[in-house]
Write a protein that holds these residues in place. Structure first.
Motif, short mmCIF file in Angstrom:
data_model
loop_
_atom_site.label_atom_id
_atom_site.label_comp_id
_atom_site.label_asym_id
_atom_site.label_seq_id
_atom_site.Cartn_x
_atom_site.Cartn_y
_atom_site.Cartn_z
N TRP A 265 0.84 -1.21 0.00
CA TRP A 265 0.00 0.00 0.00
C TRP A 265 0.87 1.26 0.00
O TRP A 265 0.54 2.27 -0.62
N GLY A 266 2.01 1.19 0.69
CA GLY A 266 2.91 2.34 0.73
C GLY A 266 3.43 2.69 -0.66
O GLY A 266 3.61 3.86 -0.99
N GLY A 267 3.64 1.68 -1.49
CA GLY A 267 4.05 1.93 -2.88
C GLY A 267 2.95 2.63 -3.65
O GLY A 267 3.20 3.55 -4.45
N ALA A 268 1.72 2.21 -3.39
CA ALA A 268 0.58 2.87 -4.04
C ALA A 268 0.49 4.32 -3.59
O ALA A 268 0.25 5.22 -4.42
N LEU A 269 0.71 4.56 -2.32
CA LEU A 269 0.67 5.92 -1.81
C LEU A 269 1.76 6.77 -2.46
O LEU A 269 1.53 7.93 -2.82
N GLY A 270 2.92 6.18 -2.63
CA GLY A 270 4.00 6.89 -3.32
C GLY A 270 3.62 7.25 -4.74
O GLY A 270 3.86 8.37 -5.21
N CYS A 271 2.99 6.31 -5.44
CA CYS A 271 2.53 6.57 -6.81
C CYS A 271 1.51 7.70 -6.82
O CYS A 271 1.53 8.58 -7.70
N ALA A 272 0.58 7.68 -5.87
CA ALA A 272 -0.45 8.72 -5.80
C ALA A 272 0.18 10.07 -5.52
O ALA A 272 -0.20 11.08 -6.13
N TYR A 273 1.14 10.08 -4.61
CA TYR A 273 1.80 11.35 -4.24
C TYR A 273 2.54 11.94 -5.44
O TYR A 273 2.37 13.12 -5.78
N LEU A 274 3.33 11.12 -6.08
CA LEU A 274 4.18 11.62 -7.17
C LEU A 274 3.38 12.04 -8.39
O LEU A 274 3.86 12.82 -9.22
N SER A 275 2.18 11.52 -8.53
CA SER A 275 1.37 11.89 -9.70
C SER A 275 0.32 12.94 -9.36
O SER A 275 -0.59 13.18 -10.15
N THR A 276 0.47 13.56 -8.19
CA THR A 276 -0.46 14.63 -7.80
C THR A 276 0.22 15.99 -7.97
O THR A 276 1.28 16.24 -7.37
N ASP A 277 -0.38 16.82 -8.80
CA ASP A 277 0.12 18.19 -9.02
C ASP A 277 1.65 18.17 -9.25
O ASP A 277 2.14 17.34 -10.01
N ASP A 278 2.35 19.06 -8.54
CA ASP A 278 3.80 19.12 -8.71
C ASP A 278 4.54 18.59 -7.49
O ASP A 278 5.71 18.94 -7.27
N LEU A 279 3.87 17.78 -6.71
CA LEU A 279 4.48 17.32 -5.46
C LEU A 279 5.79 16.58 -5.71
O LEU A 279 6.71 16.61 -4.88
N GLN A 280 5.90 15.91 -6.85
CA GLN A 280 7.10 15.12 -7.10
C GLN A 280 8.36 15.97 -7.21
O GLN A 280 9.48 15.45 -7.11
N ASP A 281 8.17 17.27 -7.40
CA ASP A 281 9.35 18.14 -7.49
C ASP A 281 10.12 18.18 -6.17
O ASP A 281 11.28 18.61 -6.14
N LYS A 282 9.50 17.74 -5.09
CA LYS A 282 10.17 17.72 -3.79
C LYS A 282 10.96 16.44 -3.56
O LYS A 282 11.64 16.31 -2.55
N ILE A 283 10.81 15.49 -4.48
CA ILE A 283 11.36 14.15 -4.26
C ILE A 283 12.45 13.86 -5.29
O ILE A 283 12.29 14.11 -6.49
N VAL A 284 13.57 13.28 -4.81
CA VAL A 284 14.69 12.97 -5.71
C VAL A 284 14.49 11.60 -6.37
O VAL A 284 14.83 11.42 -7.54
N GLY A 285 13.97 10.65 -5.63
CA GLY A 285 13.82 9.31 -6.20
C GLY A 285 12.76 8.51 -5.47
O GLY A 285 12.37 8.82 -4.33
N PHE A 286 12.29 7.46 -6.13
CA PHE A 286 11.18 6.65 -5.60
C PHE A 286 11.53 5.18 -5.75
O PHE A 286 11.90 4.73 -6.85
N ILE A 287 11.46 4.46 -4.65
CA ILE A 287 11.63 3.00 -4.69
C ILE A 287 10.26 2.40 -4.44
O ILE A 287 9.68 2.55 -3.36
N ASN A 288 9.75 1.76 -5.45
CA ASN A 288 8.39 1.20 -5.39
C ASN A 288 8.48 -0.32 -5.33
O ASN A 288 8.91 -0.96 -6.28
#
Lengths: 342, 201
Positions: free
Chosen positions: A133-156
């Motif tokens: 579920w945490g991976g799903a949350l990461g996917c949701a976060y990174l694909s919402t608006d420009d929130l991913q600009d705060k994140i350097v990388g994602f391990i799903n």
């Protein structure tokens, strides 16, 4: 017992309480939002300027317990790990209304965690590590608006980003598992019941069906490919319970959330095209919950056709908990990814 | 939980009524006009949430019934205290309980207490929230209010019949619930150990 001995015993207990500092190496803070007070425990190498935010599974699992698991403790030598217990999960406090049990709310909570880390640790490089579920949350976060600009990388890892398509595949997986048990003559009547239930193609968007299915699932090796093996799960022994930040909440929280947060129709794949954050997809070949097909779905869904900052590592001897089942490969993959993009 | 409380209070109330005559004749504990200082005690306890997370409480107890031979009494208690669970939370509480106490000839006692309470918890650490402008900032948490039903079973000693002392000491587990906490009654285990000074001895 004399009064003197009694008093000395009490004082000794009081003085030794909470004195085991090894459990308290690091830092902690809380996020308060919409009825929830959520702890974030930060441990490890903050001087690396890399903070890996652990997004636990569930919904209703916890991250605080993960802070006692060796595989993560070893990673703390290289990076800081932020163990965030989501609302109504783990050591999270408060009494949030169940109307807040939405993906958007969890995304908002996570964004506060990210902002707090940036403020508190002087804008470090933040990676998200989401499991299930945490991976799903990461996917949701990174694909919402420009929130991913705060994140350097994602391990799903083994994410449930697309349960709408994924759970029916899990049902087929369990059906095949049941058939194998029947073929070798093991608990034939039970596994026949399981096989026939799965063969009926139950509607997995119906919560009652899912909860029944989960009972069957737990009797398979969907979570750990070799359930008989010893795993370094980290002991939550009496010493930890009595001397650390853990409490009964870690055991009892989560149940209500799990029953009342319906993600059975979650399908984030279409919006994941918006993700342009470098991503490592880690998946257990034998995962019976989020099957390997959903691993390919995750990998293929992230970014558009021109996006190349993504890779996929399949843990060939793992099911759903590859970080325990193939610890070394998990660690080396994660380290290699972070070191590439930090 | 609710039914346990109701049953406990009904037992105590009915027991008190049944023995009202014996009570007034033998002890004078409920003499006309109400409270008597000789039945009053003040107490202080170590209160260790999950045993080793330190805390303390102070309170009073009032013994409102004692049987003829003195081996059994009913008492009402009120306590105020707090504890500190590092990196988790701190708690301040007020409780009131009714207790049944059995005392042996050598002074050993068993004390069962049950009652409601109020618990206010505070997260132990900096708290961040968004202000009206949407900016994340550190804030002072107001904490969370909770209903706190609690029960304790204490073992202790209160001096022999021959050597009457004004003190009693006790030690034992307490279980209290924290509600609402993520829509559940969250159980807590605590160790209580303390001393009571009895004015009437």
């Amino acid at each position: 017992m004399s009064l003197r001995v009694f008093i000395i015993s009490v004082l000794f207990a009081a003085l030794t309480g909470c004195s085991k500092n090894s459990f308290y190496d690091g830092d902690r803070f809380f996020i308060e939002n919409d009825g929830a007070t959520m702890p974030v425990i930060v441990k490890g190498n903050l001087s690396s300027n890399v903070v890996v935010v652990f997004l636990h599974g569930g919904p209703g699992g916890n991250a605080s317990q993960a802070s006692f698991i060796p595989v993560f403790q070893e990673l703390e030598n290289d990076y800081a790990l932020a163990y965030w217990d989501q609302r109504s999960s783990g050591l999270s406090q408060g009494n949030p209304d169940e109307s807040t049990y939405t993906v958007n709310q969890f995304v908002e909570d996570l964004d506060m965690v990210v902002d707090a880390i940036k403020i508190r640790y002087d804008n470090p490089k933040i990676f998200l590590f989401g499991h299930s579920w945490g991976g799903a949350l990461g996917c949701a976060y990174l694909s919402t608006d420009d929130l991913q600009d705060k994140i350097v990388g994602f391990i799903n890892m083994d994410s449930g980003h697309n349960l709408l398509d994924g759970l029916p595949l899990s049902v087929i997986w369990v059906k095949n598992y049941a058939q194998e048990r029947i073929d070798i003559g093991e608990e034939v009547s039970f596994w026949t019941e399981v096989r026939d239930w799965c063969a009926g193609v139950p509607d997995m968007t119906v919560p009652d069906n899912f909860f029944k299915f989960r009972e069957y699932l737990l009797k398979t090796n969907a979570y750990r490919h070799d359930p008989d093996r010893e795993y370094e799960t980290g002991d939550i022994n009496a010493d930890v319970v009595l001397n650390s930040y853990m409490s009964f909440a870690a055991l009892m929280n989560g149940g209500y959330l799990a029953q009342n947060f319906n993600i059975l129709e979650l399908k984030l794949s279409p919006q994941m095209v918006n993700i342009h954050t470098p991503t490592l997809v880690l998946w257990g070949r034998h995962d019976g919950i989020n099957t390997i097909d959903m691993g390919f779905d995750a990998f293929n869904s992230i970014g558009d056709q021109n996006f190349s900052d993504k890779e996929m590592v399949i843990l060939e001897n793992s099911a759903h908990e590859g970080y325990l089942e193939e610890k070394e490969l998990f660690q080396s993959s994660l380290r290699g990814f972070i070191d590439t993009y930090e | 939980m609710r039914y346990i409380f109701i049953a406990f209070f009904l037992i105590i109330v009915s027991f008190s009524k049944l023995n009202a005559q014996e009570l007034s004749e033998n002890t004078g504990a409920t003499a006309k006009g109400g409270l008597q200082i000789k039945n009053l005690g003040v107490k202080a306890d170590y209160f260790g949430e999950l045993i080793l997370h330190p805390g303390a409480s102070v309170g009073v107890e009032y013994s409102f019934y004692q049987n003829k031979k003195g081996w059994f009494d009913l008492h009402w208690d009120a306590d105020f205290g707090g504890y500190y669970h590092r990196w988790n939370h701190g708690g301040l509480f007020v409780t009131t309980t009714l207790g049944l106490r059995f005392t042996a000839g050598f002074g050993g006692l068993v004390d069962l207490n049950l009652g409601p309470g109020y618990l206010h918890t505070f997260p132990d650490g900096d708290v961040y929230t968004r202000n009206e402008l949407g900016v994340l900032e550190k804030t002072n948490s107001k904490g969370s209010p909770h209903f706190m039903p609690n029960v304790s079973l204490l073992l202790g000693w209160t001096g022999t019949k021959r050597d009457v002392i004004p003190l009693s000491i006790r030690l034992g587990p307490a279980i209290y619930m924290e509600s609402h906490f993520n829509h559940i009654f969250l159980p807590h285990l605590a160790l209580k150990a303390g001393v009571t000074y009895h004015f009437g001895r």
